[in-house]
Motif scaffolding. Structure first.
Motif, PDB file in Angstrom:
ATOM      1  N   GLY A   1       0.811  -1.206   0.000  1.00 24.81           N
ATOM      2  CA  GLY A   1       0.000   0.000   0.000  1.00 24.81           C
ATOM      3  C   GLY A   1       0.841   1.251   0.000  1.00 24.81           C
ATOM      4  O   GLY A   1       2.045   1.218   0.252  1.00 24.81           O
ATOM      5  N   LEU A   2       0.183   2.337  -0.295  1.00 24.50           N
ATOM      6  CA  LEU A   2       0.786   3.665  -0.237  1.00 24.50           C
ATOM      7  C   LEU A   2      -0.212   4.584   0.459  1.00 24.50           C
ATOM      8  O   LEU A   2      -1.416   4.506   0.198  1.00 24.50           O
ATOM      9  N   ARG A   3       0.281   5.436   1.321  1.00 18.05           N
ATOM     10  CA  ARG A   3      -0.522   6.440   2.004  1.00 18.05           C
ATOM     11  C   ARG A   3       0.189   7.781   1.851  1.00 18.05           C
ATOM     12  O   ARG A   3       1.416   7.852   1.986  1.00 18.05           O
ATOM     13  N   PRO A   4      -0.573   8.841   1.596  1.00 15.42           N
ATOM     14  CA  PRO A   4       0.053  10.158   1.416  1.00 15.42           C
ATOM     15  C   PRO A   4       0.856  10.593   2.642  1.00 15.42           C
ATOM     16  O   PRO A   4       0.437  10.401   3.776  1.00 15.42           O
TER      17      PRO A   4
ATOM     18  N   TRP B   1       8.777  10.819  -0.050  1.00 10.71           N
ATOM     19  CA  TRP B   1       7.569  10.038  -0.330  1.00 10.71           C
ATOM     20  C   TRP B   1       6.951  10.472  -1.650  1.00 10.71           C
ATOM     21  O   TRP B   1       6.563   9.642  -2.458  1.00 10.71           O
ATOM     22  N   ARG B   2       6.873  11.775  -1.868  1.00 11.92           N
ATOM     23  CA  ARG B   2       6.258  12.262  -3.114  1.00 11.92           C
ATOM     24  C   ARG B   2       7.017  11.777  -4.337  1.00 11.92           C
ATOM     25  O   ARG B   2       6.424  11.383  -5.343  1.00 11.92           O
ATOM     26  N   LEU B   3       8.325  11.781  -4.268  1.00 12.78           N
ATOM     27  CA  LEU B   3       9.133  11.292  -5.389  1.00 12.78           C
ATOM     28  C   LEU B   3       8.956   9.789  -5.588  1.00 12.78           C
ATOM     29  O   LEU B   3       8.835   9.317  -6.721  1.00 12.78           O
ATOM     30  N   ALA B   4       8.912   9.044  -4.489  1.00 17.41           N
ATOM     31  CA  ALA B   4       8.705   7.594  -4.580  1.00 17.41           C
ATOM     32  C   ALA B   4       7.327   7.280  -5.145  1.00 17.41           C
ATOM     33  O   ALA B   4       7.174   6.390  -5.991  1.00 17.41           O
ATOM     34  N   ALA B   5       6.301   8.005  -4.700  1.00 20.81           N
ATOM     35  CA  ALA B   5       4.937   7.784  -5.196  1.00 20.81           C
ATOM     36  C   ALA B   5       4.846   8.108  -6.683  1.00 20.81           C
ATOM     37  O   ALA B   5       4.204   7.378  -7.453  1.00 20.81           O
TER      38      ALA B   5
ATOM     39  N   GLU C   1       6.457   5.233  -8.572  1.00 22.91           N
ATOM     40  CA  GLU C   1       5.581   4.056  -8.563  1.00 22.91           C
ATOM     41  C   GLU C   1       4.433   4.228  -9.549  1.00 22.91           C
ATOM     42  O   GLU C   1       4.090   3.319 -10.289  1.00 22.91           O
ATOM     43  N   ARG C   2       3.819   5.405  -9.551  1.00 23.32           N
ATOM     44  CA  ARG C   2       2.710   5.667 -10.466  1.00 23.32           C
ATOM     45  C   ARG C   2       3.167   5.517 -11.913  1.00 23.32           C
ATOM     46  O   ARG C   2       2.501   4.874 -12.724  1.00 23.32           O
ATOM     47  N   LYS C   3       4.300   6.114 -12.232  1.00 28.00           N
ATOM     48  CA  LYS C   3       4.808   6.085 -13.608  1.00 28.00           C
ATOM     49  C   LYS C   3       5.052   4.658 -14.091  1.00 28.00           C
ATOM     50  O   LYS C   3       4.815   4.329 -15.246  1.00 28.00           O
TER      51      LYS C   3
ATOM     52  N   ASP D   1      -3.628   3.212 -12.765  1.00 28.81           N
ATOM     53  CA  ASP D   1      -3.312   4.552 -12.263  1.00 28.81           C
ATOM     54  C   ASP D   1      -3.756   4.666 -10.812  1.00 28.81           C
ATOM     55  O   ASP D   1      -4.904   4.378 -10.485  1.00 28.81           O
ATOM     56  N   MET D   2      -2.828   5.089  -9.969  1.00 33.48           N
ATOM     57  CA  MET D   2      -3.103   5.251  -8.544  1.00 33.48           C
ATOM     58  C   MET D   2      -3.289   6.712  -8.161  1.00 33.48           C
ATOM     59  O   MET D   2      -3.504   7.031  -7.001  1.00 33.48           O
ATOM     60  N   GLY D   3      -3.195   7.615  -9.129  1.00 37.31           N
ATOM     61  CA  GLY D   3      -3.412   9.025  -8.858  1.00 37.31           C
ATOM     62  C   GLY D   3      -2.151   9.756  -8.424  1.00 37.31           C
ATOM     63  O   GLY D   3      -1.132   9.152  -8.114  1.00 37.31           O
ATOM     64  N   ALA D   4      -2.257  11.075  -8.378  1.00 42.59           N
ATOM     65  CA  ALA D   4      -1.120  11.916  -8.030  1.00 42.59           C
ATOM     66  C   ALA D   4      -0.754  11.819  -6.553  1.00 42.59           C
ATOM     67  O   ALA D   4       0.381  12.074  -6.177  1.00 42.59           O
ATOM     68  N   SER D   5      -1.720  11.452  -5.732  1.00 38.84           N
ATOM     69  CA  SER D   5      -1.465  11.291  -4.295  1.00 38.84           C
ATOM     70  C   SER D   5      -2.017   9.934  -3.875  1.00 38.84           C
ATOM     71  O   SER D   5      -3.093   9.838  -3.290  1.00 38.84           O
TER      72      SER D   5
END
Length: 195
Positions: free
Chosen positions: A78-81, A87-91, A94-96, A150-154
């Motif tokens: 899982g991922l949580r904001p 974290w933002r860079l890792a998320a 992952e999204r990409k 797609d998991m979204g921007a956040s």
């Protein structure tokens, strides 16, 4: 609430289908080999659970799937904001990774959403089906099916993943830019909220 939107592969200008009815979603996806069902949610799973807690909570359901379909590997991720830049860079990375159209030669893609949401896009028979999945949704995409996620921007989700192969997730990218032509996860969420 789960949302299925279907467009022609030429683009999102024409909506062929839009539904939140779970029975209709399952009926539309079944002929293309995609399994959709809803499992009851467990009250005792914390909001940001450890993987072991998730697997314990859904032990019986997972055990049934493993016995029926011979999965070799099961995990929970899982991922949580979070507010930190790392974290933002890792998320974002992952999204990409999942945003480009791909297939899997050796395995089905099976996800059960314990919490949060994500969108699977299935490119089959000259149509694109966007399945906006939320907590309680199980989706099984058969091997060889062109799709992206797609998991979204956040990103905010927890899923149980099941694999036939011990290697886990291995994608074969098609090189198509089709994913860029369709509304992303955040646009789907906004459209659903506005309806």
């Amino acid at each position: 609430m789960t949302l299925l939107t279907t467009w022609p592969e030429s683009g999102p200008g024409t909506v062929i289908r839009r539904t939140t009815d779970p029975g209709e979603i399952a009926a539309v996806l079944a002929p293309i080999g995609v399994r959709y069902e809803q499992w009851p949610l467990r009250d005792h799973v914390p909001e940001d659970p450890e993987p072991e807690a998730v697997l314990r909570a859904y032990r019986e359901e997972v055990k049934g799937l493993v016995a029926a379909e011979g999965f070799a590997t099961v995990d929970a991720v899982g991922l949580r904001p979070r507010k930190d830049l790392g974290w933002r860079l890792a998320a974002k990375a992952e999204r990409k990774k999942f945003l480009s159209e791909h297939t899997h030669d050796d395995d089905d893609e099976v996800r059960f959403f314990v919490a949060g949401a994500g969108a699977f896009y299935l490119h089959v028979d000259r149509e694109v089906h966007a399945v906006l999945c939320e907590a309680g949704d199980l989706l099984k995409v058969p091997r060889g099916t062109k799709h992206w996620f797609d998991m979204g921007a956040s990103p905010s989700f927890t899923v149980i993943r099941l694999f036939h192969e011990e290697n886990g997730w291995v994608g074969n990218f098609t090189g198509s830019d089709i994913a860029l032509k369709f509304p992303d996860f955040d646009a789907l969420m906004a459209a659903r909220a506005a309806a």
